[in-house]
Design an enzyme around this catalytic site. Structure first.
Site, PDB file in Angstrom:
ATOM      1  N   GLN A  93       4.653  84.126   1.697  1.00 22.69           N
ATOM      2  CA  GLN A  93       4.342  85.522   1.417  1.00 22.69           C
ATOM      3  C   GLN A  93       3.109  85.717   0.543  1.00 22.69           C
ATOM      4  O   GLN A  93       2.536  86.808   0.542  1.00 22.69           O
ATOM      5  CB  GLN A  93       5.552  86.201   0.764  1.00 22.69           C
TER       6      GLN A  93
ATOM      7  N   ARG B  42       9.038  81.932 -10.542  1.00 26.68           N
ATOM      8  CA  ARG B  42       9.786  81.331  -9.440  1.00 26.68           C
ATOM      9  C   ARG B  42       8.934  81.408  -8.182  1.00 26.68           C
ATOM     10  O   ARG B  42       8.656  82.494  -7.683  1.00 26.68           O
ATOM     11  CB  ARG B  42      11.099  82.100  -9.234  1.00 26.68           C
TER      12      ARG B  42
ATOM     13  N   HIS C 175      11.968  78.669   1.618  1.00 27.10           N
ATOM     14  CA  HIS C 175      12.059  80.137   1.686  1.00 27.10           C
ATOM     15  C   HIS C 175      11.721  80.545   3.122  1.00 27.10           C
ATOM     16  O   HIS C 175      10.632  81.011   3.418  1.00 27.10           O
ATOM     17  CB  HIS C 175      11.093  80.770   0.671  1.00 27.10           C
TER      18      HIS C 175
ATOM     19  N   ASN D 268      16.453  79.520  -0.449  1.00 25.39           N
ATOM     20  CA  ASN D 268      16.540  80.938  -0.734  1.00 25.39           C
ATOM     21  C   ASN D 268      17.269  81.631   0.410  1.00 25.39           C
ATOM     22  O   ASN D 268      16.879  81.510   1.566  1.00 25.39           O
ATOM     23  CB  ASN D 268      15.145  81.551  -0.860  1.00 25.39           C
ATOM     24  N   GLU D 269      18.326  82.358   0.087  1.00 26.21           N
ATOM     25  CA  GLU D 269      19.029  83.208   1.046  1.00 26.21           C
ATOM     26  C   GLU D 269      19.363  82.505   2.357  1.00 26.21           C
ATOM     27  O   GLU D 269      18.952  82.963   3.436  1.00 26.21           O
ATOM     28  CB  GLU D 269      18.227  84.497   1.286  1.00 26.21           C
TER      29      GLU D 269
ATOM     30  N   ASN E  25      20.367  87.068  -5.568  1.00 29.40           N
ATOM     31  CA  ASN E  25      19.365  88.089  -5.261  1.00 29.40           C
ATOM     32  C   ASN E  25      20.103  89.396  -5.002  1.00 29.40           C
ATOM     33  O   ASN E  25      20.919  89.475  -4.092  1.00 29.40           O
ATOM     34  CB  ASN E  25      18.555  87.701  -4.017  1.00 29.40           C
TER      35      ASN E  25
ATOM     36  N   TYR F 298      19.919  93.647  -4.622  1.00 37.33           N
ATOM     37  CA  TYR F 298      19.101  94.842  -4.420  1.00 37.33           C
ATOM     38  C   TYR F 298      19.906  96.116  -4.257  1.00 37.33           C
ATOM     39  O   TYR F 298      19.550  97.150  -4.793  1.00 37.33           O
ATOM     40  CB  TYR F 298      18.224  94.684  -3.168  1.00 37.33           C
TER      41      TYR F 298
ATOM     42  N   GLU G 136      16.474  87.630  -7.879  1.00 40.76           N
ATOM     43  CA  GLU G 136      15.613  88.652  -7.266  1.00 40.76           C
ATOM     44  C   GLU G 136      16.234  90.011  -7.504  1.00 40.76           C
ATOM     45  O   GLU G 136      17.454  90.170  -7.398  1.00 40.76           O
ATOM     46  CB  GLU G 136      15.475  88.489  -5.742  1.00 40.76           C
TER      47      GLU G 136
ATOM     48  N   GLU H 148       5.559  91.015   3.601  1.00 42.30           N
ATOM     49  CA  GLU H 148       6.998  91.259   3.585  1.00 42.30           C
ATOM     50  C   GLU H 148       7.594  91.024   4.981  1.00 42.30           C
ATOM     51  O   GLU H 148       8.152  91.925   5.610  1.00 42.30           O
ATOM     52  CB  GLU H 148       7.275  92.675   3.059  1.00 42.30           C
TER      53      GLU H 148
ATOM     54  N   PHE I 138       6.432  95.429  -2.712  1.00 42.51           N
ATOM     55  CA  PHE I 138       7.469  95.133  -3.709  1.00 42.51           C
ATOM     56  C   PHE I 138       6.877  94.719  -5.058  1.00 42.51           C
ATOM     57  O   PHE I 138       7.618  94.404  -5.978  1.00 42.51           O
ATOM     58  CB  PHE I 138       8.380  94.009  -3.207  1.00 42.51           C
TER      59      PHE I 138
END
Ligand SMILES: *[C@@H]1O[C@H](CO)[C@@H](O)[C@H](O)[C@H]1NC(C)=O
Ligand SMILES: *[C@@H]1O[C@H](CO)[C@@H](O)[C@H](O)[C@H]1NC(C)=O
Ligand SMILES: *[C@@H]1O[C@H](CO)[C@@H](O)[C@H](O)[C@H]1NC(C)=O
Length: 526
Positions: free
Chosen positions: A61, A118, A162, A207-208, A348, A350, A433, A487, A496
């Site tokens: 990203q 991070r 990621h 990640n995720e 994370n 949101y 996050e 994104e 973001f």
């Protein structure tokens, strides 16, 4: 923030930004040091001793140089070339060019009083083919980044994955669908521990992984874009089985990497290793038992899918019962390796949704999302769950319509942290996050006046503090993100960052929220 002070601030800003955007130098965007923001009473003192504040990004990203200096392609480099996949057909070939501008970015972090950064390490920048030959230019880049972070007093938190599997492994054995990925990932992780672990003391494996498995293999929304025929217009896939196979291999890869770290490096390097899980809070729509069970199923299929095996050595009972034979099993030896394979968990967080029991007979279409047997709602008796920050309904190539909502629901943060505390033995948690986006087309100087983001951070941090005060073992907080960046499917249409990036010049302009953090973190570390 609806105070007279803010009105004063607004008029001040109008005076500051009279020149056209291209004429701004970064120095001109500093807020006067005399401006005081409303931190809602929060300061470093509000959080436990040693609590870490940082910002987060990921390699694909922000780095750019996707096709240069020896980097091999990842599955995302291939995915973005499918016409109509990314908003405006954008790519991350340049992104925000952190590969060259990392010093400026680290300087910004230091200036804003952050403690940590991070970032993620691109597997295919280190091993262009996924395995074998090392790209030493890629290694040198991460050495430069890590050394500069340390020189500026910023602690590196390195994430090893990621979304960016090397394309070579997708071609060779279908990537995450093959058990072979476990050893190849562990070898990559091992190389990173060996090479960077003298300086990096905080590691994250994935990640995720839920997003990787669900969006990659259930609805095909993310690379490698696989799904069943009836789910979407993917070229291949099986939404009933592949998400579970991919997730299983992700968990085993995570555990294998942790095992390597513990056996070969941890005693000497004295670092910690964990995993990063996304967790939407699912609140029952009504007090009915059926809706409570639906919300619990949603939590199990979301965060429990990964956290349950890592803490308890098995998938949640709801998943075992519903998914049945389609759910892979851990062997006895694998249970030993997976159970307890984290020093901390990153969460994370949101947004929050209501869940209800749809009272449906068995769905005709067997797929991961249908296995939840839970309906999503965004209003209760006509009242929205929170202010809607962002709504996107996409109709892009190879996909049915896909909707994404980000509602501002600070109390979801408290519930998530309390749930992890109560259901998973109060593990060490890093809130890894949290943040919100603005539309991509906001321009300078308007894009810097992000009072909504300030309130978002203030309200979520207040709820985080409440959970901590009641005993949740949270040791750090990372805002997503340092910078506006690529994104994923939204390309550059979603911002973001707490730092605005002008995509024409790639100049960085800290937004008001960046200075809000600077003030929040101005006190002495304790
Ligand atoms: C993206 O590329 C496709 C194929 O070249 C084209 O049809 C479409 O109009 C492009 N979309 C945008 C927003 O440029
Ligand atoms: C499905 O994908 C194919 C191949 O890319 C494309 O030609 C076709 O138009 C798509 N169909 C739909 C309904 O989107
Ligand atoms: C930004 O895009 C949105 C949605 O496409 C549009 O409604 C809005 O007017 C645009 N704003 C600007 C400043 O161009």
């Amino acid at each position: 923030m609806r105070t007279p002070l803010l009105c004063f601030l607004h008029s001040l800003l109008v005076i500051l930004y009279v020149a056209p955007a291209s004429a701004y130098s970064e120095a001109e965007t500093s807020w006067p040091e005399t401006v005081r923001f409303d931190t809602g009473g929060l300061s470093r003192e509000s959080f436990p001793k040693g609590f870490v504040f940082g910002t987060a990004t990921s390699a694909y990203q922000v780095e750019g140089m996707a096709k240069k200096d020896g980097r091999g392609p990842s599955i995302w480099d291939v995915f973005v070339t499918i016409p109509g996949t990314i908003a405006n057909n954008a790519t991350a070939d340049v992104a925000v060019d952190q590969y060259h501008r990392y010093k400026q970015d680290v300087d910004i972090m230091a200036k804003l009083n952050f403690d940590a950064y991070r970032f993620s390490i691109s597997w295919s920048r280190i091993f262009p083919d996924g395995v074998g030959k090392v790209n030493w230019k890629g290694v040198a880049y991460y050495n430069r980044l890590i050394d500069y972070l340390l020189a500026k007093g910023i602690t590196p938190y390195a994430n090893l994955y990621h979304y960016d599997l090397p394309e070579a492994l997708e071609k060779k054995y279908m990537g995450l669908l093959s058990y072979k990925v476990v050893k190849d990932y562990a070898d990559f992780a091992d190389f990173c521990f060996k090479t960077f672990g003298d300086r990096v003391k905080n590691w994250m494996t994935f990640n995720e992984p839920r997003v990787v498995a669900a969006l990659g293999y259930d609805d095909g929304f993310f690379a490698p874009g696989r799904c069943s025929k009836l789910v979407g217009n993917c070229t291949a896939g099986n939404s009933a089985t592949e998400p579970y196979i991919a997730a299983h291999n992700l968990i085993l890869s995570h555990a294998a990497a942790v095992q390597r770290y513990r056996e070969k490096y941890q005693a000497k390097q004295k670092g910690k290793i964990g995993i990063l899980l996304d967790f939407v809070w699912y609140e029952p729509l009504t007090r009915s038992k059926a809706d409570n069970l639906a919300a619990q199923r949603a939590r199990d299929f979301h965060v429990g899918w990964f956290l349950h095996p890592i803490v308890y050595g098995e998938y949640p009972k709801t998943m075992q019962y519903i998914v049945g034979k389609r759910l892979p099993k851990f062997s006895k030896a694998e249970v030993m390796m997976v159970k307890g394979s984290m020093d901390f968990v990153g969460i994370n967080q949101y947004t929050t949704y209501y869940m209800y029991d749809p009272h449906q007979p068995k769905p005709k279409l067997t797929r991961y999302q249908m296995d939840w047997n839970a309906g999503f709602a965004y209003n209760r008796k006509g009242v929205p769950i929170g202010p809607k920050i962002h709504e996107e309904v996409y109709k892009l190539a190879h996909m049915q319509a896909y909707s994404y909502w980000l509602y501002d629901v600070p109390w979801g943060m408290y519930k998530v942290l309390t749930y992890i505390k109560e259901h998973y033995g109060n593990p060490t948690v890093i809130l890894s996050e949290n943040g919100m986006d603005d539309p991509g087309n906001v321009t300078l100087p308007k894009g810097l006046h992000d009072t909504k983001r300030i309130n978002f951070y203030k309200d979520y941090l207040t709820q985080l503090k409440k959970a901590v005060d009641e005993g949740a073992n949270v040791v750090g907080y990372f805002a997503w993100s340092l910078l506006d960046n690529f994104e994923w499917r939204l390309g550059y249409t979603s911002r973001f960052g707490m730092v605005y990036v002008d995509y024409k010049t790639l100049n960085r302009y800290p937004k008001m929220s960046a200075y809000w953090f600077k003030q929040l973190l101005s006190g002495k570390k304790h």
